[in-house]
Design a protein around this motif. Structure first.
Motif, mmCIF file in Angstrom:
data_model
loop_
_atom_site.group_PDB
_atom_site.id
_atom_site.type_symbol
_atom_site.label_atom_id
_atom_site.label_comp_id
_atom_site.label_asym_id
_atom_site.label_seq_id
_atom_site.Cartn_x
_atom_site.Cartn_y
_atom_site.Cartn_z
ATOM 1 N N ARG A 68 -13.890 -42.869 -0.527
ATOM 2 C CA ARG A 68 -14.971 -42.068 0.071
ATOM 3 C C ARG A 68 -15.037 -40.713 -0.635
ATOM 4 N N THR A 70 -16.721 -38.141 0.038
ATOM 5 C CA THR A 70 -16.930 -36.980 0.901
ATOM 6 C C THR A 70 -15.633 -36.335 1.362
ATOM 7 N N ARG A 71 -14.490 -37.002 1.169
ATOM 8 C CA ARG A 71 -13.224 -36.429 1.605
ATOM 9 C C ARG A 71 -12.728 -35.411 0.576
ATOM 10 N N TRP A 72 -12.057 -34.368 1.087
ATOM 11 C CA TRP A 72 -11.622 -33.250 0.230
ATOM 12 C C TRP A 72 -10.780 -33.727 -0.943
ATOM 13 N N GLY A 75 -12.878 -35.755 -3.587
ATOM 14 C CA GLY A 75 -13.833 -34.898 -4.281
ATOM 15 C C GLY A 75 -13.155 -33.959 -5.266
ATOM 16 N N ASN A 96 -18.255 -45.099 -5.563
ATOM 17 C CA ASN A 96 -17.844 -44.682 -4.231
ATOM 18 C C ASN A 96 -17.929 -45.899 -3.310
ATOM 19 N N THR A 225 -9.381 -37.695 9.437
ATOM 20 C CA THR A 225 -10.547 -36.823 9.570
ATOM 21 C C THR A 225 -10.269 -35.772 10.636
#
Length: 356
Positions: A68, A70-72, A75, A96, A225
């Motif tokens: 994913r 979008t995870r820190w 990314g 992704n 999360t």
């Protein structure tokens, strides 16, 4: 305009040899390389990166697969990989998976990567037997980032998750806490990979080393999360006497824990201390104690290792975290596993337990 054929004729070699010589590949003798370089200089021939790649059957592209984006962590790793690849003339093709099984099977088990990329980086991507078989058949260089299952022959860049968890738990123990809860990863969450198992193991090892028996009622599983941390903490509080400290398996979980504790009227760290793992970009802003892991360095180092088998003369300095190879070792050195260091960062979210 001078063409590669002109250089080949003047040097008395094939165009393929010219391409290999100008790209610095080790399959060309020193004498031949000097002859090609002299011919190229005499004819003022400028190498076209795209033409050079095509001559060698290359695409100039590296695939990066993440669960994913979008995870820190993912990314941060991808940004570092892309920056390093671009410095060295390569493009990045991002896949992704996004939790979609159909996408996963298309990328890992079909011919989606065939002839589209020169190499592959898998970032914390759980693999099944069919995935490993399909990736092996591609016969491409590859590197994995994060611990867990891998592909035979592929190096791995990671941190020691067990040691990181031990350090976090030991920090809480050293402060005087004995009732320490752990928010672990949900085994059904693809982001947990094997990380949640390793970090739980480190947590339990630290407790046992301090003479404490791990209490199952203080161990809650959730997603990696903020919402996962919120829900897990609410569950912990609903079980009865709250812990005096919480070790969350990642910073985003820890952030959710802090929010849930405050919603319940508990102060951090006066009533409950909280520590995470990552050193997320927001950790400093929130005053979160954490175990910092070098996410960007993992990405840069994976890309650096990956470019070696592609015969690329890497631009810039070799990452200090891995000693630069010298002489003949430079072409032979392919580490099977590189473990990067983590460090404890103490901020405002941890303190000694309140005296009753």
């Amino acid at each position: 305009m001078t063409k590669i054929d002109d250089v080949a004729r003047l040097a008395g070699v094939s165009t393929a040899t010219v391409s290999r010589a100008l790209r610095g590949l080790p399959t060309v003798s020193a004498a031949t390389r000097r002859r090609v370089l002299a011919a190229a200089e005499q004819l003022q021939y400028a190498v076209s990166p795209s033409a050079s790649r095509l001559a060698g059957g290359r695409t100039g592209t590296v695939a990066v697969v993440v669960p994913r984006i979008t995870r820190w962590f993912f990314g941060t790793v991808v940004e570092a990989v892309e920056d390093f690849l671009q410095q060295n003339g390569y493009d990045l093709l991002l896949y992704n998976l996004g939790g979609r099984e159909q996408t996963r099977q298309r990328v890992l088990r079909t011919a989606a990567l065939h002839k589209r990329v020169d190499a592959i980086i898998l970032v914390a991507t759980p693999l099944r037997a069919a995935d490993v078989h399909a990736l092996t058949k591609l016969d491409l260089p590859g590197v994995t980032i994060s611990s867990g299952s891998g592909v035979p022959g592929w190096p791995c860049v990671r941190i020691d998750d067990v040691a990181a968890a031990r350090t976090a738990t030991r920090h809480l123990l050293d402060l005087g806490h004995t009732r320490i809860a752990h928010i672990s990863g949900d085994p059904d969450d693809e982001l947990a990979f094997t990380t949640h198992l390793d970090r739980r193991r480190g947590y339990q090892e630290a407790l046992r080393a301090a003479g404490l028996r791990p209490d199952p009622s203080l161990d809650v599983e959730s997603r990696f999360t903020i919402d996962g941390g919120t829900r897990a903490t609410a569950e912990l509080l609903a079980r009865g006497e709250p812990p005096t400290a919480i070790f969350a398996a990642c910073d985003e979980m820890a952030m959710g824990a802090i929010g849930a504790l405050r919603d319940a009227g508990l102060r951090v760290p006066q009533d409950v201390s909280v520590i995470g793992v990552d050193d997320h970009d927001l950790a400093g802003v929130l005053g979160l104690s954490t175990i910092a892991q070098p996410a960007a360095d993992q990405g840069r180092l994976a890309a650096r290792i990956l470019l070696d088998p592609l015969g690329t003369r890497v631009a810039g300095s070799y990452p200090a975290l891995l000693p630069a190879p010298r002489g003949a070792e430079a072409d032979q050195r392919t580490p099977t596993s590189v473990i990067l260091p983590t460090r404890l960062v103490v901020r405002d979210s941890t303190a000694p337990p309140r005296a009753h």
